[in-house]
Design a protein around this motif. Structure first.
Motif, PDB file in Angstrom:
ATOM      1  N   GLN A 188       0.820  -1.196   0.000  1.00 17.08           N
ATOM      2  CA  GLN A 188       0.000   0.000   0.000  1.00 17.08           C
ATOM      3  C   GLN A 188       0.864   1.260   0.000  1.00 17.08           C
ATOM      4  O   GLN A 188       0.568   2.241  -0.696  1.00 17.08           O
ATOM      5  CB  GLN A 188      -0.916   0.010   1.239  1.00 17.08           C
ATOM      6  N   LEU A 189       1.955   1.239   0.774  1.00 21.29           N
ATOM      7  CA  LEU A 189       2.869   2.383   0.790  1.00 21.29           C
ATOM      8  C   LEU A 189       3.488   2.593  -0.584  1.00 21.29           C
ATOM      9  O   LEU A 189       3.595   3.727  -1.066  1.00 21.29           O
ATOM     10  CB  LEU A 189       3.975   2.167   1.828  1.00 21.29           C
ATOM     11  N   SER A 190       3.888   1.490  -1.208  1.00 22.43           N
ATOM     12  CA  SER A 190       4.459   1.584  -2.556  1.00 22.43           C
ATOM     13  C   SER A 190       3.481   2.229  -3.524  1.00 22.43           C
ATOM     14  O   SER A 190       3.833   3.127  -4.293  1.00 22.43           O
ATOM     15  CB  SER A 190       4.856   0.192  -3.054  1.00 22.43           C
ATOM     16  N   GLU A 191       2.232   1.778  -3.478  1.00 21.50           N
ATOM     17  CA  GLU A 191       1.214   2.324  -4.376  1.00 21.50           C
ATOM     18  C   GLU A 191       0.940   3.800  -4.070  1.00 21.50           C
ATOM     19  O   GLU A 191       0.750   4.612  -4.976  1.00 21.50           O
ATOM     20  CB  GLU A 191      -0.064   1.504  -4.263  1.00 21.50           C
ATOM     21  N   THR A 192       0.941   4.143  -2.767  1.00 19.03           N
ATOM     22  CA  THR A 192       0.711   5.537  -2.384  1.00 19.03           C
ATOM     23  C   THR A 192       1.820   6.446  -2.905  1.00 19.03           C
ATOM     24  O   THR A 192       1.558   7.519  -3.464  1.00 19.03           O
ATOM     25  CB  THR A 192       0.632   5.657  -0.844  1.00 19.03           C
ATOM     26  N   LEU A 193       3.069   5.996  -2.728  1.00 23.13           N
ATOM     27  CA  LEU A 193       4.203   6.811  -3.187  1.00 23.13           C
ATOM     28  C   LEU A 193       4.208   6.951  -4.703  1.00 23.13           C
ATOM     29  O   LEU A 193       4.504   8.020  -5.245  1.00 23.13           O
ATOM     30  CB  LEU A 193       5.516   6.202  -2.694  1.00 23.13           C
ATOM     31  N   MET A 194       3.880   5.866  -5.401  1.00 22.42           N
ATOM     32  CA  MET A 194       3.846   5.939  -6.854  1.00 22.42           C
ATOM     33  C   MET A 194       2.702   6.830  -7.326  1.00 22.42           C
ATOM     34  O   MET A 194       2.821   7.558  -8.314  1.00 22.42           O
ATOM     35  CB  MET A 194       3.708   4.536  -7.453  1.00 22.42           C
TER      36      MET A 194
END
Length: 501
Positions: free
Chosen positions: A364-370
């Motif tokens: 989820q963090l990865s998707e948020t940052l992207m």
């Protein structure tokens, strides 16, 4: 047994095949090297055995100094019999029927390996290839992204091709590969984006520290005010140059017109030319002065637009940075507690449950940052497009105002920047008008001289121009051409400066 191409009988590498391949490698003028019994196999460094329907690799042990070997487009099922080729740097086994990566342990100098278009389902047995820089294993049967992780051990790997494998359809494919192989420069024939590496090359819980220590987004955000201020600290000649109007606030350009004109002084002695020269300089300098003043006004508008651009850029980057930091701080706070719970879990199932929550949170963090990066990219694109539109408006307004101040009746549809500098066209028109009047005076003087009706004596060097029509016409035209070239040069310099800006 694998399928054979075009039902051709499969081959095994034998001495005859090797000798024929070596013969093709050496030029004809090497004579006895073409005779098998006299070939020194230790001298052979390259061998091509492509499209030979080879099923089994064999009989290469003599070529111990081989550095380049091509075995592509055959029907090879197994990587074998390469142990003695310890100097290989380049190995091509693409377009074969290989199912397992093996038999490469001794090839420690290998830098380029291609296993493209085979039947490989697992990346393995490559730990000794520490000098490998280029690895192509596209169009195989790789289905598990986790399999890529073992390539982290290859510290020299910079170019990787995985395209055409089943796991490439995973939406996290690119992010996963770049995250685990941070030293990659090219992935699937494309340059790896620096921003992607910066966000993904470390474990998620270390991203916050990386963002706060790397001279990247933080540097840009903190230094943009200084950049913006620096652009406004121009004065004197530097400011005039930036406004494209240096040396136009006076008679510099006009004076330069006559620096190399040896005929001008002679022609100035003709009757009536003195009166003609009374008005010409003042008109010319006036036109240059008007352009100088207007150019400075437009320079201030451009500087204000650039300053506004930097201000907005600073605000966008700071906002994006704050959003990213918030997402990472929230993630860190949540997972500190989870990690503690995993550490003190009373059962495997409880620990596994918390670990699954951690993995989901990382994703989820990865998707948020992207998503934040995509938003930032869009905002920057809009900012740049808006900046371009504003500059276009300023330029167009400049063009219209210049045309209004210095109207010309035969401009037509021409290049934008040529319109901007139509004042130089008026300088050219003034020179053309001066030239016409000077030519008229010169021809009238010649006519009077030939009829003996001149009322005053002229200097000897001037009288040499009045021997015939061609002589005086050539002198006037040469003088005119020199001045036009100076005007053209000044216009060209202004155009180049504008294009550069």
């Amino acid at each position: 047994m694998s399928q054979f191409y075009n039902d051709v009988e499969p081959n095994i590498i034998d001495d005859e095949m090797v000798l024929k391949a070596i013969e093709k490698t050496y030029p004809e003028d090497l004579g006895d090297l073409a005779q098998g019994e006299k070939i020194n196999f230790k001298d052979v460094t390259e061998l091509q055995l492509s499209f030979k329907s080879i099923l089994q690799i064999d009989n290469l042990w003599q070529l111990e100094n081989l550095t380049k070997l091509q075995l592509d487009n055959n029907v090879i099922e197994k990587i074998e019999a390469l142990e003695s080729l310890v100097h290989l740097v380049w190995l091509d086994l693409s377009f074969n029927n290989i199912e397992v990566i093996e038999g490469l342990d001794t090839l420690v100098k290998l830098q380029d390996l291609s296993l493209y278009s085979n039947r490989i389902s697992k990346i393995e047995n490559m730990d000794t290839l520490q000098e490998l820089q280029i690895f192509s294993i596209g169009k195989n049967n790789l289905t598990n992204l986790e399999n890529v992780v073992c390539l982290r051990r290859l510290k020299s790997l910079r170019t990787l091709n995985l395209s055409g494998n089943p796991f490439c359809d995973d939406k996290q494919y690119t992010l996963f590969v770049v995250a685990h192989l941070p030293n990659l420069v090219y992935l699937d024939f494309k340059l790896v984006r620096e921003t992607t590496v910066r966000f993904l090359q470390f474990p998620a819980w270390e991203i916050r520290q990386q963002l706060l220590t790397e001279p990247s987004l933080c540097w840009c955000a903190s230094n943009i005010p200084a950049l913006r201020a620096g652009s406004l600290q121009k004065s004197g000649l530097q400011k005039h140059t930036t406004a494209f109007v240096e040396h136009l606030n006076g008679s510099f350009l006009f004076d330069s017109l006559y620096e190399e004109d040896t005929e001008a002084a002679k022609l100035a002695s003709l009757p009536g030319v003195g009166d003609l020269l009374q008005a010409y300089p003042s008109w010319f300098v006036s036109v240059c002065g008007n352009l100088y003043n207007y150019g400075l006004e437009e320079y201030e508008k451009r500087e204000a637009e650039v300053s506004d651009f930097y201000k907005k850029l600073h605000e966008i980057l700071l906002a994006s940075q704050e959003e990213s930091k918030k997402a990472m701080f929230d993630f860190e706070n949540r997972n500190k507690q989870r990690l503690d719970e995993i550490h003190h879990a009373r059962s495997y199932d409880a620990a596994e449950s918390k670990r699954a929550e951690c993995q989901e949170d990382i994703l989820q963090l990865s998707e948020t940052l992207m998503a934040l990066e995509a938003l930032l990219s869009n905002e920057l694109e809009e900012l740049l497009q808006g900046f371009k539109r504003s500059i276009d408006v300023i330029t167009s307004t400049f063009m219209e105002n210049v045309k209004e101040i210095y109207p010309f009746h035969s401009m037509g549809v021409i290049n934008l920047f040529l319109n901007i500098f139509c004042t130089m066209g008026q300088c050219r028109d003034l020179e053309n008008q001066h030239h016409e009047k000077l030519m008229e005076i010169a021809l009238t003087t010649l006519e009077k001289s030939l009829k003996g009706k001149l009322e005053e004596d002229l200097p000897a060097d001037v009288q040499t121009l009045l021997v015939d029509k061609n002589t005086i016409v050539n002198a006037v035209n040469m003088s005119h051409s020199i001045r036009l070239r100076k005007i053209d040069k000044r216009e060209s310099d202004m155009l180049c400066s504008t294009y550069h800006w």
